[in-house]
Design a protein around this motif. Structure first.
Motif, PDB file in Angstrom:
ATOM      1  N   CYS A  87     110.206  13.657 -33.641  1.00 18.04           N
ATOM      2  CA  CYS A  87     111.311  12.995 -32.995  1.00 18.04           C
ATOM      3  C   CYS A  87     111.152  11.493 -32.444  1.00 18.04           C
ATOM      4  O   CYS A  87     109.947  11.502 -31.894  1.00 18.04           O
ATOM      5  N   TYR A 134     119.235  13.721 -33.215  1.00 17.37           N
ATOM      6  CA  TYR A 134     119.292  13.772 -34.659  1.00 17.37           C
ATOM      7  C   TYR A 134     118.165  14.426 -35.377  1.00 17.37           C
ATOM      8  O   TYR A 134     118.231  15.011 -36.205  1.00 17.37           O
ATOM      9  N   CYS A 135     117.200  14.571 -34.541  1.00 12.57           N
ATOM     10  CA  CYS A 135     115.862  15.320 -35.065  1.00 12.57           C
ATOM     11  C   CYS A 135     116.191  16.730 -34.649  1.00 12.57           C
ATOM     12  O   CYS A 135     115.623  17.875 -35.049  1.00 12.57           O
ATOM     13  N   CYS A 195     113.087   9.774 -30.270  1.00  9.30           N
ATOM     14  CA  CYS A 195     113.490   9.434 -28.728  1.00  9.30           C
ATOM     15  C   CYS A 195     112.479  10.127 -27.804  1.00  9.30           C
ATOM     16  O   CYS A 195     112.322   9.702 -26.504  1.00  9.30           O
TER      17      CYS A 195
HETATM   18  S1  FES Z   1     116.334  13.444 -29.944  1.00  9.46           S
HETATM   19 FE1  FES Z   1     114.728  13.234 -31.318  1.00  9.46          FE
HETATM   20  S2  FES Z   1     115.122  11.505 -32.582  1.00  9.46           S
HETATM   21 FE2  FES Z   1     116.482  11.413 -30.975  1.00  9.46          FE
END
Ligand code: FES
Ligand SMILES: Cc1cc2nc3c(=O)[nH]c(=O)nc-3n(C[C@H](O)[C@H](O)[C@H](O)COP(=O)(O)OP(=O)(O)OC[C@H]3O[C@@H](n4cnc5c(N)ncnc54)[C@H](O)[C@@H]3O)c2cc1C
Ligand code: FES
Lengths: 328, 209, 723
Positions: free
Chosen positions: B187, B154-155, B189
């Motif tokens: 980010c 999402y980032c 994640c």
């Molecule tokens: S991949 Fe970066 S926020 Fe999930």
């Protein structure tokens, strides 16, 4: 964000006319204003977009100094060779502002006239964040707030990183309004609001900041910013110094502190402490100590006193090329 | 939407103007006071002034090389316009406050936060989102894919866009320059290691191509 | 029965994720990107107060606003609002701007009640008791052995109070979904979720229909970390609004502030710990009194003692309620807190004893610490595993050359320090999950299951397993997940997805292959037993004979479709790991920079090494955020969160990321255990290791996380007696 009327003039004259009605806000990069509007902290009825005015964007250097248009972006400022060379204090402060995208958007004028980031103000409690006569800041979480001038009600800190070196360098701001043009030292763009009806900025309704002029200088100058994150973050303390050398000694000094008071704060105590001295660890440390003599931290921000001391010391040493903290 | 008018700026020099909406207060006042001729003269004088836009507006934007028209308000951000009106959903809305980079979009060659940019201000400008990037082996998206510079992803559009803009400007970045160039993006994640590798690999690939 | 191949071609290699290019080119459509024809935008009105009752609510003016199509009131008259961000109503309108205006036009009259938003406020003797059953609920101490007595006899005892703040998930894609109701009988929802099946069940429940009449779609999604297991009130209301608005799709996604306020958090933890040991460093007893807050929801308990063997211990935990959003599971719930407190106390003890931190850890592992092994009933001892991991980690961080006892890290202003911490996690597979595998006559292969990929790489892993069995490339497989109508799949949480989904996937592919062989053997004039698959070819008696595609054509009109079920022995549970941190602390500014992290992790048989490593990197970076930056800040007076953003709620950016070395502890014994998930374990020990490295560098414990300049300078000042 509330609905508003919008105009995008291409000349300063048109802009001034459009700015006349009450509740009009100038919009430059928008990185401050739009955020405030989304949070309903500011809800102008008209927004006048200044970035289509090419005349506000130029950066020009001459023998007298450098004139920076209020519409110049921080990115443009950073790319200006003369600024990097002669005014490293300004360059470094701009270099550490926010993020690449913000530096592409944000303007010098907007940076100087951005509103405080005090989280009580941004949560809708008003600039002074008083509730039933009591200061929410004083009673609450003030880790990022002022450590100077804390006897009053204005406990937020001035957010502009650029104002700090600009004041140290003796820059002047030009303001154009319905009544004509005026030029004031950058320091005079700010004041400590006395009551909740007063703003911390001296720019009046309908006025436009058009440029800042930084005088030519031989002063050794530098800035040091203490901050938590390496990636984008706000300074916890910022110091800029400009030193006219007298041989090996400091002739006259300007020391300005940021992020520690409701206005960018000149520290005459630090200036006095260093003037007439050779610049070394001892004298820089003494100047740092002098700078915080009048500090009166709030309940949670005594650590900023230490940071201010160190920022002053490091800015002074950086001005003569000593970056001892990078060597470990 | 934490409700209600708790938050309106306390500092207002003047009383609110609720029903007057025009390009010139003087003209409007004149109408109200019945001095119609003055009003018309004022209005004529105002013609040279730039238009004051208000309410719903039809605008045209140049997005990824195409002219795209839609209806917005002056307050519509570029990001919301792209996503909600034009279905250009590469740029993401995450913080909506100029702090995370997920909405990064290239406007006239420069990466900006589209969440904090007004759509009306972008008319006539060249708007590029990552959907227009080369997805082949010489492009940035490919490098992110190969180096796993993404998890939930999402980032990622923001990182890819910031990275592309960085490499266009500085085709030979050092690792530290890459870091600094991507400092406007967050980010959750925690894919930074893959992202940094991808950026350096993309720099190589773009030159090789 | 299916078994993992002894000599895999694909399993254990680095395969880029199947949806990677779509994500990296902006083409992947996230639930929040989907905008079906006629979509209305929903905006939530939420409480500005920390504790209040709705005296009255009037939506009349809002209903008449331009573009407004429907309003659902969640908290009507008399309803309690228990925290800032608690839901009051949702408005659906033609544009989001209009919906926002309408939300502000809803008139709510609040009776504002006293609140407690911080632990200290809530625990104060004079605090208003704002929760049924009291603000503080103390559980009775869990006692093992005779801790008091043993502490008396201990050669050394350390006593300290350590605390970690509440942090929030900050999923980049907000919680929410787009719902489209067909009358009252069917719903389709595009949901940002970790569990399509749970969302389907919840929506079905709220419409009183069968889950089979609900289709929840999650092609990709933007992060959950434990907070996105349901439709939530937001999703259920979106569905209700869609019904109310004649079936127009309604899109409700939270704004960033409400994400922080209402969409989950990791509880705080404070521990007052007494830890005693004998002279040789063997722990003899621990007495710990702890508390934490999970907001209005509870759930702040955490494991302590943690990892190490203690014959005598006493642990009492108090649950403190505050007027703040409820906790939700967050990456290894409870473990990061327990790990940080245990490891800090242990390090302080080592420092007092003058013992090497690695040595004291080895010394205090249980002699036998069994976790599940490969086959049913088989166990393996985790202790030698930890020892081996510590040895490898110490080598990789350069412990022997670089480690200096606490406080002896040079004269300069910038001090270097090393720290270490251990962790453990369960995980394991759920036994009721299924995967279907279809081989079509055109050679295409599709697997289906109602699980989802939240960024872990689940989609790619299932394709790899299938491709391994069928001798194809992962990209040949259509890995179809994120649809609640598919065979029942696992929720993505607790590091259980891969261990739950890999066995049925292997079974499905293996069964499909067998069926395929039976079908085509006659056409190849041979027996099924002679057939094998490799490199996109069908092999007869070890000779490549026909391409996969051509062979599939022999299926005629009928596809082969097999559903695989979970089988025991292919996945396992229970892992350990260790992490080392190297930091630099500027003792004049209190700024900590992490220079290097080494993460050693076991997780059984690894399927995709690339996405596995990414998850470990990600876990470490999550732990780095916890260690250095994150903190929810509440205002005691107004009861609101002061940093519900991504600016003063601080998260690492690229310049904050150190060198990270990741190693899988992947012995044969480990591989035999089968698949184990890795989403949670690697995030547990990082904040602990960083804090230990900081203490090692500056010679004094920083007892409060995060390691901010403020907390570090305060600790340094207290050391100098200036506190
Ligand atoms: S991949 Fe970066 S926020 Fe999930
Ligand atoms: C994540 C983040 C981190 C940040 N970190 C820093 C930091 O470390 N240091 C720092 O200094 N700043 C920082 N900022 C703030 C940023 O630098 C300012 O928002 C920016 O400089 C404002 O410039 P702008 O052109 O976008 O202003 P705008 O948002 O367009 O305007 C700001 C204000 O100035 C007024 N204004 C603008 N131009 C004029 C003009 N010519 N005449 C009269 N009035 C005018 C506007 O009406 C408005 O009130 C940060 C911001 C973010 C989001
Ligand atoms: S969404 Fe624009 S910067 Fe975060």
């Amino acid at each position: 964000m509330k609905a508003f009327d919008y105009a995008a003039p291409t000349s300063v004259a048109d802009a001034l006319k459009l700015m006349e009605p009450p509740h009009t806000a100038a919009l430059s990069g928008g990185t401050d204003l739009i955020n405030r509007m989304k949070d309903y902290v500011s809800s102008p009825e008209r927004v006048v977009y200044l970035k289509d005015i090419d005349a506000l964007e130029s950066i020009e250097s001459s023998s007298k100094g450098v004139s920076i248009g209020a519409g110049a972006t921080l990115a443009a400022l950073l790319e200006h060779g003369e600024i990097k060379k002669t005014y490293p204090s300004l360059w470094k402060a701009a270099y550490e502002v926010a993020t690449p995208q913000i530096r592409n958007m944000a303007t010098v004028g907007g940076n100087l006239l951005q509103r405080p980031r005090c989280w009580y103000y941004r949560a809708g409690n008003g600039l002074l964040a008083l509730k039933d006569g009591k200061s929410l800041v004083r009673e609450g979480d003030n880790r990022f707030h002022a450590i100077f001038m804390t006897d009053g009600d204005a406990l937020f800190v001035n957010p502009s990183s650029l104002a700090v070196p600009l004041i140290a360098l003796g820059a002047k701001a030009t303001i154009l309004g319905p009544k004509g043009e005026r030029t004031v030292p950058v320091a005079e763009l700010y004041r400590v609001p006395k009551g909740s009806q007063e703003r911390e900025l001296t720019v009046q309704h309908g006025e436009i900041l058009t440029k800042v002029v930084v005088p030519a200088t031989h002063a050794k100058n530098a800035s040091y910013e203490a901050r938590h994150k390496q990636a984008h973050d706000w300074p916890l303390a910022l110091a800029s110094v400009a030193l006219e050398m007298d041989g090996q000694k400091v002739g006259s000094a300007r020391v300005v502190l940021g992020a520690v008071a409701p206005v960018p704060l000149r520290s005459e105590a630090a200036e006095k402490a260093i003037e007439g001295k050779a610049l070394n660890h001892e004298s820089a440390t003494a100047a740092g100590d002098a700078a915080v003599k009048d500090a009166k931290p709030l309940s949670m921000n005594a650590y900023k006193v230490q940071l201010t001391k160190v920022a002053v010391k490091r800015a002074l040493l950086a001005a003569v090329g000593d970056r001892y903290w990078e060597e470990g | 939407m934490a409700a209600h008018d708790l938050k309106d700026d306390a500092v207002r020099g003047h009383s609110r103007r609720d029903f007057l909406r025009g390009s010139s207060v003087a003209a409007a006042t004149a109408v109200l006071t019945g001095q119609a001729t003055t009003a018309i003269e004022e209005a004529k004088a105002a013609e040279s002034e730039p238009k004051v836009l208000s309410g719903e507006l039809k605008i045209t934007l140049q997005v990824n090389g195409e002219s795209r028209s839609c209806t917005v308000e002056p307050r519509s951000t570029l990001l919301d316009t792209l996503r909600h009106r034009l279905d250009v959903t590469g740029p993401k809305r995450v913080c909506d406050r100029a702090s995370c980079g997920a909405c990064t979009t290239i406007v006239d060659g420069v990466p900006v936060y589209s969440c904090t940019t007004l759509a009306v201000a972008c008319q006539g400008k060249k708007i590029e989102t990552l959907e227009s990037f080369d997805t082949g082996p010489a492009g940035v998206p490919h490098a992110f894919h190969q180096h796993d510079g993404l998890m939930c992803g999402y980032c990622t559009p923001g990182f890819v866009t910031a990275c592309k803009a960085l490499l266009d400007k500085n085709p030979n970045p050092t690792l530290d320059e890459v870091r600094r160039g991507l400092d406007g993006n967050i980010c959750r994640c925690g894919t930074y290691i893959g992202v940094l590798e991808a950026a350096l690999a993309a720099a190589k690939a773009m030159k090789g191509a | 029965m299916a078994a993992w191949p002894k000599e895999p071609r694909l399993i254990g290699t680095k395969v880029p994720r199947l949806d990677g290019l779509a994500k990296a080119s902006g083409k992947a459509k996230y639930p929040s990107d989907v905008r079906p024809e006629g979509t209305l935008f929903g905006v939530v009105l939420y409480s500005p107060h920390a504790n209040a009752t709705v005296k009255s609510i009037d939506t009349a003016a809002a209903e008449k606003m331009p573009g407004v199509k429907g309003i659902v009131v969640i908290a009507g008259q008399g309803k309690k609002l228990r925290f800032q961000g608690d839901d009051i109503a949702i408005v659906a309108a033609e544009t989001e701007e209009q919906a926002r205006d309408a939300v502000r036009a809803i008139k709510v009259d609040y009776e504002v009640l006293p609140h407690c938003v911080t632990e200290s406020q809530s625990m104060d003797e004079k605090a208003p008791q704002v929760f049924d059953g009291g603000n503080v609920r103390k559980a009775r101490a869990i006692v093992k052995g005779k801790p008091e007595e043993a502490l008396e006899k201990a050669d050394v005892v350390v006593e300290g109070t350590y605390s970690l703040p509440v942090i929030t998930h900050v999923c980049l894609e907000p919680h929410g979904l787009t719902a489209q109701a067909e009358g009252s009988s069917k719903i389709t929802a595009w949901a940002s979720t970790q569990a399509v099946t749970v969302v389907a069940g919840e929506l079905a429940g709220s419409f009183n229909i069968s889950p089979a009449d609900v289709t929840v779609l999650t092609e990709v999604m933007g992060g959950g970390f434990g907070s996105k297991f349901g439709a939530d009130i937001w999703g259920r209301t979106a569905a209700e609004l869609s019904k109310k608005c004649g079936g127009r799709p309604v899109k409700v996604f939270l704004d960033r502030a409400q994400e922080h306020l209402a969409a989950g958090n990791r509880p705080s933890a404070t521990g007052h710990v007494k830890l005693g040991a004998s002279k040789d460093g063997k722990l003899v007893a621990m007495i710990a009194e702890t508390y934490g807050t999970g907001g209005v929801r509870g759930g702040s308990n955490f494991p302590l003692p943690y990892v190490y063997d203690l014959k005598n211990s006493s642990r009492a935990h108090a649950e403190v309620s505050v007027n703040a959003g409820g906790a939700r599971a967050m990456r290894a719930p409870g473990h990061p807190q327990g790990c940080a407190i245990m490891e800090a106390a242990l390090d302080d003890l080592a420092a007092k004893l003058g013992m090497d931190p690695v040595e004291i850890r080895v010394k205090n592992l249980a002699e036998v610490d069994n976790v599940r092994g490969g086959r049913q009933g088989e166990t393996i001892n985790r202790t030698p595993m930890y020892e081996a991991q510590l040895k490898l980690g110490a080598e990789l961080i350069g412990w022997r050359d670089k480690y200096k006892p606490r406080g002896e890290n040079g004269k300069g202003v910038v001090k270097r320090g090393l720290g270490v911490a251990l962790h453990q996690w369960g995980g394991g597979g759920a036994a009721d999950k299924q995967v279907s595998c279809t081989i079509n006559p055109d050679g295409s292969v599709e697997i289906k299951s109602a699980t989802q990929d939240i960024g872990t790489g689940a989609r790619t892993i299932l394709a790899m397993i299938t491709a391994e069995v069928l001798g194809l490339k992962p990209t040949d497989i259509k890995s179809n997940i994120g649809n609640s109508t598919f065979p029942p799949g696992q929720s993505s949480g607790g590091s259980t997805t891969t261990p739950s989904m890999s066995p049925p996937c292997l079974a499905a592919a293996t069964q499909a292959r067998a069926a395929f062989f039976n079908k085509i053997a006659p056409a190849l004039s041979t027996d099924a037993e002679t057939l094998s698959l490799k490199d996109g070819q069908v092999w007869v008696n070890g000779e490549p004979t026909m391409s996969w595609k051509d062979a599939c054509r022999k299926l005629g009109m009928a596809s082969i479709s097999e559903t695989g079920k979970f089988a025991d022995g292919l996945s396992s549970v229970g892992v350990g790991g260790c992490q080392f941190a190297e930091v630099e602390v500027d003792t004049e500014t209190g700024v900590v920079r992490v220079k290097k992290i080494v993460a050693i992790q076991d997780s059984g048989l690894i399927i995709d090494k690339l996405t596995w490593e990414s998850q470990v990197y990600g876990g470490v970076i999550g732990g780095l955020n916890y260690g250095l930056f994150e903190e929810r800040v509440m205002d005691p007076t107004t009861g609101v969160m002061l940093n519900p953003d991504m600016e003063l709620y601080k998260l690492a950016g690229a310049s904050d990321i150190p060198e990270i070395i990741v190693r899988a502890y992947e012995t044969e014994e480990m591989k035999n255990r089968g698949v184990i998930g890795v989403g949670e374990p690697p995030t547990i020990a990082t904040a602990a290791a960083i804090a230990n490295a900081v203490a090692n560098a500056i010679g004094v414990r920083v007892p409060d996380w995060p390691m901010s300049p403020r907390n570090v300078l305060n600790a340094l000042a207290s050391k100098e007696g200036k506190a």
